[in-house]
Design an enzyme around this catalytic site. Sequence first.
Site, PDB file in Angstrom:
ATOM      1  N   SER A   1       0.808  -1.218   0.000  1.00 14.80           N
ATOM      2  CA  SER A   1       0.000   0.000   0.000  1.00 14.80           C
ATOM      3  C   SER A   1       0.840   1.266   0.000  1.00 14.80           C
ATOM      4  O   SER A   1       0.303   2.364  -0.162  1.00 14.80           O
ATOM      5  CB  SER A   1      -0.935   0.008   1.216  1.00 14.80           C
ATOM      6  OG  SER A   1      -0.187  -0.005   2.419  1.00 14.80           O
TER       7      SER A   1
ATOM      8  N   ASN B   1      13.420   9.029  -7.216  1.00 15.94           N
ATOM      9  CA  ASN B   1      13.607   8.298  -5.967  1.00 15.94           C
ATOM     10  C   ASN B   1      12.698   7.089  -5.832  1.00 15.94           C
ATOM     11  O   ASN B   1      13.020   6.142  -5.100  1.00 15.94           O
ATOM     12  CB  ASN B   1      13.394   9.225  -4.775  1.00 15.94           C
ATOM     13  CG  ASN B   1      12.048   9.911  -4.794  1.00 15.94           C
ATOM     14  OD1 ASN B   1      11.769  10.741  -5.654  1.00 15.94           O
ATOM     15  ND2 ASN B   1      11.187   9.557  -3.855  1.00 15.94           N
TER      16      ASN B   1
ATOM     17  N   CYS C   1      17.644   6.025  -1.601  1.00 14.99           N
ATOM     18  CA  CYS C   1      17.616   6.836  -2.821  1.00 14.99           C
ATOM     19  C   CYS C   1      18.784   7.811  -2.876  1.00 14.99           C
ATOM     20  O   CYS C   1      19.471   7.932  -3.903  1.00 14.99           O
ATOM     21  CB  CYS C   1      16.283   7.558  -2.943  1.00 14.99           C
ATOM     22  SG  CYS C   1      15.772   8.467  -1.461  1.00 14.99           S
TER      23      CYS C   1
END
Length: 351
Positions: free
Chosen positions: A10, A318, A149
């Site tokens: 989710s 990212n 990231c």
Amino acid sequence: MIRVGVVGASGLAGGELIRLVTQHPDLELAFLGGSSNIGRRPAELHPGLRLELGLTVEPVTEDVADRVDVLLLATPAPVSAELAGLLADRIPAVVDLSGAFRIRTPELHDRWYPKVARRTDLADRFVYGVPELVGDRMADAALISLPGCYATAITLGLAPLTLGLGLDLGNVVVDGKSGSSGGGLQLRTADLHPLRAGAIAPYAPVGHRHAAEVGDFLGRGGRGSIGRLSMSAYGVPQVRGLLTSSYVFLDEPVDQRELQRAYLRFYKEHRFVRVRRHTETLVPVPDPQAVLGSNYCDVTVMHDEEGDRIVVLAALDNLVKGAAGQAVQAVNRRFALPEEAGLSMLPVMPA
């Protein structure tokens, strides 16, 4: 087909994983795991994914080992540490997108992830790093930990200097700017639209754990070194994308042309790293806008004669190269698939 499970389905990275896996020619999405949205379909969780896959979010139990060949953990670090302990050696491959196993040194891990208890034996078994730098070690790996990231951008930016040229970088200062999606879907006052829109927020001005990752990894690279790496991180008013500016201070002279050639040579065989000249397009690059939606990382290296420094810029999405795309790239490496399989999408600009 390789059966894939996504845990943390989710979340933002989970949604990107679903998007990429369902478009991959050799992967089959076989399991969706989570805790807060049990019973919900992907189309309910992610408005852009109108998919009827016959799957809903389920709790993660040991039985998932019978349903998947690889499990992707897009979960908070404490959850990843727990699930890795439960499922290691039960599933052919586990790929973790969190910080649970990124830093191998126990003392450094405890400093930056004090609330993440993990099995020490597992930490030593995880293969860590971006596929461009450790891809051969990912082949047949049972446990893979992907960089954050920021760490991905910084490492890809600095690797040609350390791992390629073998330089000893005494002092590196990094300035990082990231969109709001880097913080996930947690509800925090600072991320509310009235406060975030139009703002440049110094949320980590004197330290960031992704910098610790880079130092820990490149310090074990075998060539070159980094004496000290410090980082400041800022939130900027966009949703996707990040840019890192790494400033490398050296005593020895350098040549711009030699630097450019070294970067081109280092990434010659790596499709997803584009070495660019700052002025090669109408818009100066690297610019996160020029990579959004893709698995590319754009890198530029420049010599600042006045400041006696090397400036390395790196831009990526990212949520793709910094998370889900890199995870799929690692799966491709792990199962001997073409590295670009399922990742050939070009950037969308303007976005």
